[in-house]
Write an enzyme that holds these catalytic residues in place. Structure first.
Site, PDB file in Angstrom:
ATOM      1  CE  LYS A 165      -3.741  -2.145  -0.339  1.00 57.60           C
ATOM      2  NZ  LYS A 165      -4.407  -2.030  -1.659  1.00 57.60           N
ATOM      3  CG  ASP A 193      -3.197  -0.858  -4.873  1.00 62.42           C
ATOM      4  OD1 ASP A 193      -3.454   0.158  -5.557  1.00 62.42           O
ATOM      5  OD2 ASP A 193      -4.079  -1.612  -4.415  1.00 62.42           O
ATOM      6  CD  GLU A 218      -3.687  -2.869  -7.587  1.00 61.77           C
ATOM      7  OE1 GLU A 218      -2.891  -3.822  -7.531  1.00 61.77           O
ATOM      8  OE2 GLU A 218      -4.787  -2.861  -7.004  1.00 61.77           O
ATOM      9  CG  ASP A 241      -8.539  -2.522  -7.589  1.00 62.93           C
ATOM     10  OD1 ASP A 241      -9.739  -2.728  -7.768  1.00 62.93           O
ATOM     11  OD2 ASP A 241      -7.966  -2.871  -6.530  1.00 62.93           O
ATOM     12  CE  LYS A 265     -10.639  -4.505  -4.304  1.00 62.25           C
ATOM     13  NZ  LYS A 265      -9.468  -4.141  -5.125  1.00 62.25           N
TER      14      LYS A 265
HETATM   15 MG    MG Z   1      -5.997  -2.251  -5.538  1.00 58.69          MG
END
Ligand code: MG
Length: 367
Positions: A165, A193, A218, A241, A265
């Site tokens: 992250k 990401d 990402e 994403d 997702k």
């Molecule tokens: Mg992501």
């Protein structure tokens, strides 16, 4: 097999690490998950789950799941739970948008379809590829040294794919990527990401500064157009994403060559039925995928396992075992991680049995 009753349960899922932090100072310590139960006139019961990543990740929030089901549920009583295309058509006609509200209902109907057919959901979604599939571990945003330490620890637990992250101060993010990359061994995969956290100029500085590192980038920026700008200035493999939530934007992304990997997702697309359409399209287009959900406990993890296990290995990038991130178990029979990998249940449907003592009384019943 008609839907006779829809109920929702609210469960709190505290994080094993205490908190989960990502771009822009966003953090969650206890997840608010909604477990959906569908009873039918055929005496079968199906289970689903929706758990937003807090109210500030996607346009979704935990109370919204329950409010949405209260709105949508009455339109579904008497509908056939096994005719999933028709059921999704009915949901879209009764409630425009709000994909995440529909996800738990659709998931519960896949559980019912499997139970009615006597087959695991993964068989109905295309078949079981291989013995198991690879998981990634998300590494909460901390100091570069702390994140490198986490990666070392999770590597010893068997994970080989890591999603850092970042999306914070770009100079610290460069250090984060470098510190973690130094921990990796051949065969490992590293994804940075940013969760929409960088401006374009920040992202361009970061990708240039880590040009010598084998790292995927990402969702650097908020909009599709900003991400595309960054994509066109880097040769790192590129993941989208947050901006990929339906087939139309997926096709646009493919036409623009905007990504190499997408994260599908389940609740972002509105359930397993639509997520599976996107998955199979990506497989045809040569776009690899991480198959997961925004968050969840045992039931979401079971659904991910069926969804991921039935994806062709060439198109598969990674999946998530959310049940290992949280301290509360909501169901028996959920797959557990073994050496960084997981396999779907061989039992009918999702293959899980909810723990009613954990779920308690429903917060919402429609019949
Ligand atoms: Mg992501």
């Amino acid at each position: 097999m008609k839907i006779r009753r829809i109920a929702a349960y609210r469960v709190e899922l505290p994080l094993r690490e205490g908190s989960y932090k990502w771009s822009g100072g966003k953090a969650v310590t206890v997840f608010d998950s909604t477990i959906v139960r569908i009873d039918t006139d055929g005496d079968l019961t199906g289970w689903g789950e929706v758990c937003p990543l807090g109210p500030f990740y996607l346009p979704a929030y935990a109370n919204g799941v329950r409010a949405g089901i209260a709105e949508l549920g009455p339109h579904l009583i008497g509908e056939n739970a096994l005719e999933l295309g028709k059921l999704n058509h009915r949901m879209d006609a009764a409630l425009k948008g709000h994909a995440y509200v529909k996800s738990g209902i659709d998931m519960a109907c896949w559980d019912l379809l499997g139970k009615a057919a006597g087959l695991p959901a993964c068989v109905l979604m295309g078949g079981r590829f291989g013995d198991d599939f690879a998981l990634y571990r998300a590494i909460s945003q901390e100091s570069p040294e702390a994140m490198a330490g986490r990666v070392g620890g999770y590597r010893r637990e068997g994970y080989r794919r890591f999603q850092l992250k970042v999306g914070g101060d770009p100079d610290v993010d460069i250090e984060r990527i470098r510190a973690v990359a130094a921990q990796l061994q051949p065969g490992d995969r590293l994804v940075a990401d940013a969760n929409t956290g960088w401006r374009m100029h920040d992202a361009l500085r970061v990708v240039r500064a880590v040009r010598d590192i084998d790292v995927y980038i990402e969702q650097p920026c908020l909009s599709y157009e900003e991400c595309l700008t960054v994509r066109r200035h880097t040769d790192h493999p590129f993941v989208l994403d947050e901006v990929i939530d339906a087939v139309d934007v997926l096709l646009r992304g493919h036409a623009d060559r905007a990504m190499d990997v997408v994260n599908i997702k389940i609740s972002k697309f509105g359930g397993l039925t639509k997520a599976r359409q996107a998955r199979d399209l990506c497989a045809c287009l040569g776009v690899a995928m991480t198959l997961e959900d925004s968050w969840g406990g045992d039931i979401v993890t079971a659904a991910i396992a069926h969804f991921a296990h039935s994806c062709s290995p060439e198109a598969f990038f990674s999946a998530t075992d959310f049940n290992s991130y949280v301290t509360v178990s909501t169901a028996d029979g959920t797959p557990q991680r073994t050496n960084g990998r997981m396999a779907a249940s061989t039992l009918p449907g999702l293959g899980i049995t909810p723990k009613m003592e954990v779920l308690g009384k429903p917060v919402l019943v429609i019949e």
